[in-house]
Write a protein that holds these residues in place. Structure first.
Motif, PDB file in Angstrom:
ATOM      1  N   ARG A 151      -5.486  -9.803  -7.544  1.00 22.58           N
ATOM      2  CA  ARG A 151      -4.641  -9.801  -8.733  1.00 22.58           C
ATOM      3  C   ARG A 151      -3.155  -9.904  -8.372  1.00 22.58           C
ATOM      4  O   ARG A 151      -2.342 -10.364  -9.188  1.00 22.58           O
ATOM      5  CB  ARG A 151      -4.901  -8.558  -9.577  1.00 22.58           C
TER       6      ARG A 151
ATOM      7  N   ARG B 116      -6.527  -0.837  -1.764  1.00 27.27           N
ATOM      8  CA  ARG B 116      -6.931  -1.691  -2.878  1.00 27.27           C
ATOM      9  C   ARG B 116      -8.187  -2.481  -2.515  1.00 27.27           C
ATOM     10  O   ARG B 116      -8.368  -2.902  -1.376  1.00 27.27           O
ATOM     11  CB  ARG B 116      -5.803  -2.661  -3.248  1.00 27.27           C
ATOM     12  N   SER B 117      -9.025  -2.694  -3.516  1.00 26.28           N
ATOM     13  CA  SER B 117     -10.222  -3.510  -3.331  1.00 26.28           C
ATOM     14  C   SER B 117      -9.828  -4.979  -3.248  1.00 26.28           C
ATOM     15  O   SER B 117      -8.679  -5.361  -3.519  1.00 26.28           O
ATOM     16  CB  SER B 117     -11.173  -3.309  -4.512  1.00 26.28           C
TER      17      SER B 117
ATOM     18  N   THR C   2      -7.052  -1.826   2.574  1.00 28.14           N
ATOM     19  CA  THR C   2      -8.253  -1.716   1.764  1.00 28.14           C
ATOM     20  C   THR C   2      -9.198  -0.686   2.366  1.00 28.14           C
ATOM     21  O   THR C   2      -9.172  -0.436   3.574  1.00 28.14           O
ATOM     22  CB  THR C   2      -8.983  -3.076   1.669  1.00 28.14           C
TER      23      THR C   2
ATOM     24  N   HIS D 187       0.829  -1.213   0.000  1.00 24.58           N
ATOM     25  CA  HIS D 187       0.000   0.000   0.000  1.00 24.58           C
ATOM     26  C   HIS D 187       0.861   1.260   0.000  1.00 24.58           C
ATOM     27  O   HIS D 187       0.337   2.361  -0.092  1.00 24.58           O
ATOM     28  CB  HIS D 187      -1.017   0.019   1.153  1.00 24.58           C
TER      29      HIS D 187
ATOM     30  N   LYS E 248      -2.038 -13.534  -8.586  1.00 25.34           N
ATOM     31  CA  LYS E 248      -2.353 -14.241  -9.828  1.00 25.34           C
ATOM     32  C   LYS E 248      -1.358 -15.380 -10.081  1.00 25.34           C
ATOM     33  O   LYS E 248      -0.152 -15.243  -9.866  1.00 25.34           O
ATOM     34  CB  LYS E 248      -2.372 -13.285 -11.016  1.00 25.34           C
TER      35      LYS E 248
ATOM     36  N   HIS F 102       2.820  -4.233  -9.354  1.00 28.21           N
ATOM     37  CA  HIS F 102       2.613  -5.558  -9.956  1.00 28.21           C
ATOM     38  C   HIS F 102       3.902  -6.111 -10.548  1.00 28.21           C
ATOM     39  O   HIS F 102       4.185  -7.312 -10.421  1.00 28.21           O
ATOM     40  CB  HIS F 102       1.507  -5.490 -11.016  1.00 28.21           C
TER      41      HIS F 102
ATOM     42  N   ASP G 170       0.157   1.121  -8.211  1.00 28.84           N
ATOM     43  CA  ASP G 170       0.267   0.286  -9.404  1.00 28.84           C
ATOM     44  C   ASP G 170       1.126   0.963 -10.460  1.00 28.84           C
ATOM     45  O   ASP G 170       1.970   0.316 -11.103  1.00 28.84           O
ATOM     46  CB  ASP G 170      -1.127  -0.009  -9.974  1.00 28.84           C
TER      47      ASP G 170
ATOM     48  N   ASP H  57     -12.449  -1.187   1.624  1.00 32.16           N
ATOM     49  CA  ASP H  57     -13.715  -1.894   1.415  1.00 32.16           C
ATOM     50  C   ASP H  57     -14.609  -1.867   2.644  1.00 32.16           C
ATOM     51  O   ASP H  57     -15.838  -1.896   2.516  1.00 32.16           O
ATOM     52  CB  ASP H  57     -13.445  -3.355   1.023  1.00 32.16           C
TER      53      ASP H  57
ATOM     54  N   ASP I  58     -10.674  -7.368  -5.284  1.00 32.18           N
ATOM     55  CA  ASP I  58     -10.246  -7.827  -6.605  1.00 32.18           C
ATOM     56  C   ASP I  58      -8.826  -7.364  -6.922  1.00 32.18           C
ATOM     57  O   ASP I  58      -8.044  -8.104  -7.534  1.00 32.18           O
ATOM     58  CB  ASP I  58     -11.207  -7.319  -7.682  1.00 32.18           C
ATOM     59  N   GLU I  59      -8.495  -6.151  -6.515  1.00 33.30           N
ATOM     60  CA  GLU I  59      -7.153  -5.628  -6.792  1.00 33.30           C
ATOM     61  C   GLU I  59      -6.095  -6.379  -5.986  1.00 33.30           C
ATOM     62  O   GLU I  59      -4.999  -6.661  -6.492  1.00 33.30           O
ATOM     63  CB  GLU I  59      -7.109  -4.131  -6.490  1.00 33.30           C
ATOM     64  N   VAL I  60      -6.402  -6.714  -4.745  1.00 34.26           N
ATOM     65  CA  VAL I  60      -5.461  -7.506  -3.956  1.00 34.26           C
ATOM     66  C   VAL I  60      -5.351  -8.912  -4.535  1.00 34.26           C
ATOM     67  O   VAL I  60      -4.256  -9.484  -4.626  1.00 34.26           O
ATOM     68  CB  VAL I  60      -5.889  -7.557  -2.480  1.00 34.26           C
TER      69      VAL I  60
END
Length: 263
Positions: free
Chosen positions: A225, A218-219, A193, A162, A228, A171, A166, A195, A221-223
């Motif tokens: 990723r 980060r949301s 987050t 955090h 991945k 990433h 990005d 959220d 979904d962003e975390v």
């Protein structure tokens, strides 16, 4: 304890540093008035001290889970911060005395205390590397003096990303580090987050940015990723207070955490 780097040890006390603010949240003494000032502004917006402690407990639990469930005995902890007991190596080496741990941070005050505090077992190794998280190739090169990257390594990115947006390469940093790990390795990660408590989190972000410190929420979904290509252990990517708690914890911590295995 072994260490490297003769990097500039001058400590900038004119601006707050995340490692020192975190130390203040945890009740440490290795911080300066500028760090305390920012810490108090953050506390006025919510329970940042409780969040920091929950993050610390997550690190402890996740380290034990990695040792128990994967058999990994090597750890690379980037953004380690000022030593706060129990440190990761103390947890790891209490379970497996032969565990090898490399800590990485870029704040000279962390380096100043690392040599005195980070003592490991005779059977294992505990090493400190002064480097910026945005230099993954340099980190890997330095860590290779202690860790065998042909064998599984646990990569610990606790409360680090955090502070890296990005667009600043978060990433790419994760991809480079995870890409260098052998099959059977894992990523242990926690990240802030908004959220669960957007108003307070965004107020905290504004306070950090006003002091010249990048902070990113980060949301889910962003975390996700960031994990991945990895197999995420149960219970998945969840608020730290819901990640295998050893005792019931109230509320949702505004950080997501998870452990992902590399196949």
């Amino acid at each position: 304890m072994t260490g490297t780097e003769s990097a500039d040890r001058r400590i900038d006390t004119s601006r707050p540093h995340p490692a020192r603010v975190y130390d203040w949240f945890l009740g440490g003494k290795d911080n300066y008035p500028v760090d305390e000032e920012l810490g108090r502004r953050i506390l006025s917006q919510g329970d940042a001290r409780g969040q920091a402690r929950a993050n610390r407990r997550f690190m402890e639990r996740a380290t034990r889970v990695v040792l128990r469930e994967t058999g990994i005995r090597q750890f690379l902890d980037i953004g380690s911060g000022i030593p706060t007991e129990p440190n990761l190596h103390q947890i790891a080496q209490s379970v497996a005395p032969e565990a090898r741990v490399v800590y990485v941070d870029n704040d000279p005050i962390v380096l100043a205390h690392a040599g005195a505090l980070l003592y490991g077992t005779p059977e294992g190794a505990t090493h400190y590397l002064q480097a910026d998280a945005r230099e993954p190739e340099r980190i890997l090169e330095g860590a290779a003096a202690v860790l065998d990257f042909d064998r599984p390594v646990a990569l610990s990115l606790i409360a680090l990303l955090h502070f890296i947006a990005d667009e600043d390469g978060a990433h790419a940093l994760v991809d480079t580090l995870v890409g260098a790990l052998a099959p059977g390795s894992c990523l242990v990660l926690s990240a802030m987050t908004a959220d669960f408590d957007p108003e307070r989190v965004h107020a905290g972000i504004a306070a950090y940015r006003a002091s010249g410190v990048t902070l990113v929420a980060r949301s889910h979904d962003e975390v996700a990723r960031l994990f991945k290509g990895l197999d995420v252990l149960d219970p998945g990517i969840v608020s730290l207070s819901r990640w295998r708690p050893e005792q019931e914890e109230d509320g949702l911590v505004s950080l997501y955490g998870g452990v992902g295995l590399k196949g």
